[in-house]
Motif scaffolding. Structure first.
Motif, mmCIF file in Angstrom:
data_model
loop_
_atom_site.group_PDB
_atom_site.id
_atom_site.type_symbol
_atom_site.label_atom_id
_atom_site.label_comp_id
_atom_site.label_asym_id
_atom_site.label_seq_id
_atom_site.Cartn_x
_atom_site.Cartn_y
_atom_site.Cartn_z
ATOM 1 N N PRO A 5 57.115 45.628 45.373
ATOM 2 C CA PRO A 5 57.115 44.888 44.109
ATOM 3 C C PRO A 5 58.399 45.153 43.334
ATOM 4 O O PRO A 5 58.977 46.238 43.415
ATOM 5 N N THR A 6 58.851 44.145 42.605
ATOM 6 C CA THR A 6 60.077 44.241 41.824
ATOM 7 C C THR A 6 59.775 44.121 40.339
ATOM 8 O O THR A 6 58.647 43.798 39.931
ATOM 9 N N ILE A 7 60.802 44.336 39.526
ATOM 10 C CA ILE A 7 60.671 44.159 38.081
ATOM 11 C C ILE A 7 60.287 42.714 37.764
ATOM 12 O O ILE A 7 59.499 42.454 36.842
ATOM 13 N N LYS A 8 60.819 41.773 38.549
ATOM 14 C CA LYS A 8 60.488 40.366 38.337
ATOM 15 C C LYS A 8 58.991 40.126 38.550
ATOM 16 O O LYS A 8 58.360 39.381 37.790
ATOM 17 N N ILE A 10 56.573 42.296 38.136
ATOM 18 C CA ILE A 10 55.852 42.907 37.007
ATOM 19 C C ILE A 10 55.941 42.007 35.777
ATOM 20 O O ILE A 10 54.955 41.783 35.064
ATOM 21 N N ALA A 11 57.144 41.476 35.529
ATOM 22 C CA ALA A 11 57.342 40.605 34.364
ATOM 23 C C ALA A 11 56.460 39.361 34.450
ATOM 24 O O ALA A 11 55.836 38.948 33.459
ATOM 25 N N ARG A 12 56.378 38.788 35.650
ATOM 26 C CA ARG A 12 55.577 37.581 35.832
ATOM 27 C C ARG A 12 54.099 37.892 35.593
ATOM 28 O O ARG A 12 53.404 37.153 34.892
ATOM 29 N N ARG A 13 53.604 39.005 36.169
ATOM 30 C CA ARG A 13 52.193 39.362 36.030
ATOM 31 C C ARG A 13 51.856 39.722 34.574
ATOM 32 O O ARG A 13 50.785 39.369 34.063
ATOM 33 N N GLY A 15 53.497 38.733 31.892
ATOM 34 C CA GLY A 15 53.821 37.666 30.950
ATOM 35 C C GLY A 15 54.899 38.058 29.950
ATOM 36 O O GLY A 15 54.846 37.650 28.781
ATOM 37 N N VAL A 16 55.891 38.862 30.416
ATOM 38 C CA VAL A 16 56.987 39.289 29.541
ATOM 39 C C VAL A 16 58.313 39.071 30.270
ATOM 40 O O VAL A 16 58.347 38.685 31.444
ATOM 41 N N SER A 17 59.397 39.328 29.568
ATOM 42 C CA SER A 17 60.715 39.188 30.182
ATOM 43 C C SER A 17 61.033 40.390 31.064
ATOM 44 O O SER A 17 60.436 41.476 30.908
ATOM 45 N N GLU A 18 61.999 40.213 31.957
ATOM 46 C CA GLU A 18 62.418 41.322 32.819
ATOM 47 C C GLU A 18 63.047 42.447 32.003
ATOM 48 O O GLU A 18 62.891 43.624 32.327
ATOM 49 N N SER A 19 63.762 42.097 30.925
ATOM 50 C CA SER A 19 64.366 43.129 30.083
ATOM 51 C C SER A 19 63.281 43.964 29.406
ATOM 52 O O SER A 19 63.427 45.185 29.254
ATOM 53 N N ALA A 20 62.173 43.339 29.022
ATOM 54 C CA ALA A 20 61.074 44.087 28.413
ATOM 55 C C ALA A 20 60.484 45.082 29.413
ATOM 56 O O ALA A 20 60.132 46.215 29.054
ATOM 57 N N VAL A 21 60.359 44.655 30.670
ATOM 58 C CA VAL A 21 59.863 45.551 31.713
ATOM 59 C C VAL A 21 60.812 46.745 31.874
ATOM 60 O O VAL A 21 60.383 47.903 31.970
ATOM 61 N N SER A 22 62.113 46.480 31.897
ATOM 62 C CA SER A 22 63.094 47.548 32.031
ATOM 63 C C SER A 22 62.994 48.538 30.877
ATOM 64 O O SER A 22 63.013 49.758 31.072
ATOM 65 N N PHE A 23 62.862 48.009 29.650
ATOM 66 C CA PHE A 23 62.725 48.885 28.487
ATOM 67 C C PHE A 23 61.482 49.765 28.620
ATOM 68 O O PHE A 23 61.521 50.977 28.344
ATOM 69 N N ALA A 24 60.375 49.164 29.027
ATOM 70 C CA ALA A 24 59.107 49.892 29.084
ATOM 71 C C ALA A 24 59.116 50.970 30.163
ATOM 72 O O ALA A 24 58.662 52.098 29.933
ATOM 73 N N LEU A 25 59.638 50.646 31.336
ATOM 74 C CA LEU A 25 59.594 51.585 32.456
ATOM 75 C C LEU A 25 60.630 52.688 32.338
ATOM 76 O O LEU A 25 60.503 53.730 32.990
ATOM 77 N N ASN A 26 61.659 52.482 31.526
ATOM 78 C CA ASN A 26 62.706 53.491 31.349
ATOM 79 C C ASN A 26 62.614 54.203 30.007
ATOM 80 O O ASN A 26 63.564 54.888 29.597
ATOM 81 N N ASP A 27 61.467 54.046 29.327
ATOM 82 C CA ASP A 27 61.229 54.723 28.047
ATOM 83 C C ASP A 27 62.321 54.436 27.021
ATOM 84 O O ASP A 27 62.752 55.326 26.284
ATOM 85 N N ARG A 28 62.741 53.200 26.965
ATOM 86 C CA ARG A 28 63.747 52.801 25.982
ATOM 87 C C ARG A 28 63.091 51.972 24.889
ATOM 88 O O ARG A 28 62.081 51.292 25.129
ATOM 89 N N PRO A 29 63.642 52.026 23.661
ATOM 90 C CA PRO A 29 63.077 51.208 22.585
ATOM 91 C C PRO A 29 63.302 49.728 22.855
ATOM 92 O O PRO A 29 64.142 49.348 23.663
ATOM 93 N N GLU A 44 51.551 49.878 37.757
ATOM 94 C CA GLU A 44 50.701 50.748 38.562
ATOM 95 C C GLU A 44 49.795 49.937 39.476
ATOM 96 O O GLU A 44 49.589 50.293 40.646
ATOM 97 N N GLU A 45 49.259 48.820 38.967
ATOM 98 C CA GLU A 45 48.403 47.966 39.791
ATOM 99 C C GLU A 45 49.170 47.406 40.983
ATOM 100 O O GLU A 45 48.628 47.264 42.084
ATOM 101 N N LEU A 46 50.445 47.077 40.777
ATOM 102 C CA LEU A 46 51.268 46.507 41.853
ATOM 103 C C LEU A 46 51.833 47.571 42.786
ATOM 104 O O LEU A 46 52.413 47.232 43.824
ATOM 105 N N GLY A 47 51.677 48.868 42.420
ATOM 106 C CA GLY A 47 52.211 49.931 43.263
ATOM 107 C C GLY A 47 53.719 50.088 43.149
ATOM 108 O O GLY A 47 54.375 50.542 44.087
ATOM 109 N N TRP A 48 54.263 49.749 41.969
ATOM 110 C CA TRP A 48 55.714 49.830 41.788
ATOM 111 C C TRP A 48 56.165 51.278 41.633
ATOM 112 O O TRP A 48 55.506 52.089 40.999
ATOM 113 N N GLN A 49 57.288 51.633 42.260
ATOM 114 C CA GLN A 49 57.914 52.944 42.096
ATOM 115 C C GLN A 49 59.393 52.737 41.821
ATOM 116 O O GLN A 49 60.022 51.824 42.379
#
Length: 343
Positions: A5-8, A10-13, A15-29, A44-49
């Motif tokens: 699974p990719t960031i794309k 996760i974003a699709r599932r 319902g957010v942008s890819e940048s939002a996913v990056s912020f969330a997974l990297n503990d950024r504001p 976690e549901e998609l098994g992303w690492q």
């Protein structure tokens, strides 16, 4: 093979942008706590690492710590100390979702080369340094590299790194006091590798304790080995063949003690009738050998947990410090008794 699974995805599932996913997974504001929680749940549901190589390029943590062991590989297979130590380390690191990168090398130069390579490749966030040396180049090297480290064992007080330690000197004093109290005056210490700080401390502690009792260097002494059963047996055979052999032997690990017991049996020397045996670091080997071996007992896995906890604290920004592990305690068993009067 299933696609990772990719960031794309996760974003699709989510319902957010890819940048939002990056912020969330990297503990950024940049995203709300509710959105961050939803994104992480989807990941976690998609098994992303996270991709460790990509994280290294971005300057983020690798999610791994390292440990290098510069000892002969053949001495490790039967020695329980390191198995218990790693077990305790892994218990803490697993809970922190941190991997342990472990490597065995032939000598100290090779160990230092591994640290340089790991630092250059950003393979690990920090390291656990085992077997501190009397002349140890590793603390200064790691400080120059800026690689966080914790020494497993007592180091030079001026060393620029945290450490966890157990009082080897007091433990050796316990052993000598026990044997002296039984009446032994000729005691040989079958020691480990020369140059290791704990080997040196044990030898010096034994000498100090013997001096206090008025025992000469001919009566109480240390013989270095490589910790293996082969050298432990060979050293036992040599000292027992002397004109005035020791009446008690103290071994620096359980494997050598069991090998020594086998040599005594082969030579027809009864234990403890004519020879008493003590093992450093109790294990199942000490408890199933007949007679059961008197041994120094401590929670080795707990020592590993303490080391891992301290390294995680250093990675979180904590200051260098010295942590005290459990004090080893001597457990007398059937392998020690008073020497025969003729000896």
């Amino acid at each position: 093979m299933a696609r990772r699974p990719t960031i794309k995805d996760i974003a699709r599932r989510a319902g957010v942008s890819e940048s939002a996913v990056s912020f969330a997974l990297n503990d950024r504001p940049g995203v709300s706590q509710e959105t961050r929680a939803r994104i992480r749940r989807v990941a976690e549901e998609l098994g992303w690492q996270a991709n460790s190589a990509a994280r290294a390029l971005s300057g983020a943590r690798s999610g791994a710590v390292g440990m290098v062991l510069a000892r002969p590989a053949h001495t490790l297979g039967v020695e329980s100390f390191f198995l218990q130590l790693v077990s305790g380390i892994q218990e803490v690191l697993s809970a922190a979702r941190t991997a342990l990168l472990f490597q065995v090398v032939e000598d100290l130069d090779a160990e230092c080369a591994v640290y340089r390579r790991w630092w250059a490749e950003q393979r690990v966030d920090g390291v656990l340094v085992v077997d501190p040396r009397t002349q140890d180049p590793r603390p200064d090297l790691l400080a120059r590299l800026g690689l966080p480290a914790v020494a497993v064992g007592e180091t030079d007080p001026s060393a620029p790194l945290s450490s966890v330690r157990a009082d080897d000197a007091e433990a050796m004093t316990q052993v000598l006091d026990h044997l002296y109290g039984l009446g032994h005056r000729r005691i040989t210490h079958i020691a480990g590798l020369p140059g290791l700080a704990h080997t040196d401390r044990r030898i010096r502690a034994l000498r100090r304790a013997a001096d206090r009792r008025g025992l000469t260097a001919a009566e109480v002494r240390s013989v270095p080995t490589d910790y293996s059963d082969t050298e432990g047996a060979a050293a036992t055979r040599r000292v027992l063949a002397e004109p005035r052999p020791p009446t008690a032997l103290v071994y620096d690990n359980d494997v050598m003690a069991v090998a020594g017991a086998a040599v005594a049996a082969e030579l027809g020397i009864p234990v403890p009738g004519r020879l008493s045996l003590v093992a450093w670091d109790d294990s199942a080997l000490c408890r199933v050998t007949h007679p059961r071996l008197t041994a120094l007992v401590r929670d080795t896995a707990g020592f590993g947990r303490l080391a891992a906890e301290e390294l995680l604290a250093v990675l979180a920004g904590g200051p260098p410090r010295v942590r005290e592990g459990e004090q080893p305690r001597l457990e007398p068993r059937e392998s020690t008794a008073p020497p025969p009067r003729a000896y």
